[in-house]
Design a protein around this motif. Structure first.
Motif, PDB file in Angstrom:
ATOM      1  N   ASN A 187       0.804  -1.218   0.000  1.00  0.00           N
ATOM      2  CA  ASN A 187       0.000   0.000   0.000  1.00  0.00           C
ATOM      3  C   ASN A 187       0.839   1.271   0.000  1.00  0.00           C
ATOM      4  O   ASN A 187       0.353   2.340   0.391  1.00  0.00           O
ATOM      5  CB  ASN A 187      -0.928  -0.011   1.214  1.00  0.00           C
ATOM      6  CG  ASN A 187      -1.958  -1.107   1.122  1.00  0.00           C
ATOM      7  OD1 ASN A 187      -2.793  -1.117   0.236  1.00  0.00           O
ATOM      8  ND2 ASN A 187      -1.894  -2.050   2.055  1.00  0.00           N
ATOM      9  N   SER A 228      -2.093   2.695  -5.573  1.00  0.00           N
ATOM     10  CA  SER A 228      -3.132   2.017  -6.353  1.00  0.00           C
ATOM     11  C   SER A 228      -2.588   1.398  -7.621  1.00  0.00           C
ATOM     12  O   SER A 228      -3.211   0.515  -8.207  1.00  0.00           O
ATOM     13  CB  SER A 228      -4.236   3.007  -6.704  1.00  0.00           C
ATOM     14  OG  SER A 228      -3.715   4.037  -7.509  1.00  0.00           O
ATOM     15  N   ARG A 266      -4.476   7.206  -2.592  1.00  0.00           N
ATOM     16  CA  ARG A 266      -3.847   6.018  -3.165  1.00  0.00           C
ATOM     17  C   ARG A 266      -3.347   6.243  -4.582  1.00  0.00           C
ATOM     18  O   ARG A 266      -2.509   5.484  -5.065  1.00  0.00           O
ATOM     19  CB  ARG A 266      -4.821   4.830  -3.133  1.00  0.00           C
ATOM     20  CG  ARG A 266      -4.977   4.225  -1.750  1.00  0.00           C
ATOM     21  CD  ARG A 266      -5.908   3.032  -1.759  1.00  0.00           C
ATOM     22  NE  ARG A 266      -5.457   1.956  -2.628  1.00  0.00           N
ATOM     23  CZ  ARG A 266      -4.522   1.087  -2.327  1.00  0.00           C
ATOM     24  NH1 ARG A 266      -3.883   1.175  -1.166  1.00  0.00           N
ATOM     25  NH2 ARG A 266      -4.212   0.123  -3.173  1.00  0.00           N
TER      26      ARG A 266
END
Length: 129
Positions: free
Chosen positions: A31, A54, A108
């Motif tokens: 992440n 992402s 993200r």
């Protein structure tokens, strides 16, 4: 501070390829926004490539566009930089850096070199003419 470990550097001739890898020592990069930087002797450090947490936002320095590919291997929690058609001017120490973790949808997709806050010690890439 999180510890990052780069690997895959070495010496190649111009036109050759290398693949650099970045892993966290005891933690996943899943992440994280991840960047690769490089610093040649006597020059300032420059951002080479960045991939968002992402994975849908990727940026490259103009000098490496079309030759380098940054990717993330979420299953393994690692990242890599594939470098093709290497040139002598690519000779530098390459560093992996991260920012995050990012779980919020709003962040993200961000990818900013200036946000990176944990760094590896680097791996040397030498390209001969």
């Amino acid at each position: 501070q999180s510890q990052l470990v780069e690997s895959g550097g070495g010496s190649v001739q111009a036109g050759g390829s290398l693949r650099l890898s970045c892993a966290g020592a005891g933690f996943t990069l899943r992440n994280m926004a991840i960047s690769w930087f490089r610093q040649a002797p006597g020059k300032e450090r420059e951002g080479v490539a960045c991939i968002s947490a992402s994975g849908d936002n990727i940026i490259y320095a103009d000098s490496v566009k079309g030759r380098f590919t940054i990717s993330r291997e979420n299953a393994r929690g690692t990242a890599s930089l594939r470098m093709n058609n290497l040139k002598p001017e690519d000779t530098a120490t390459y560093f992996c850096a991260i920012d995050g973790p990012h779980y919020n949808t709003n962040t993200r997709s961000s990818c900013n070199y200036s946000d990176m806050n944990s760094w590896g010690k680097g791996t040397l890439v030498t390209v001969s003419p």
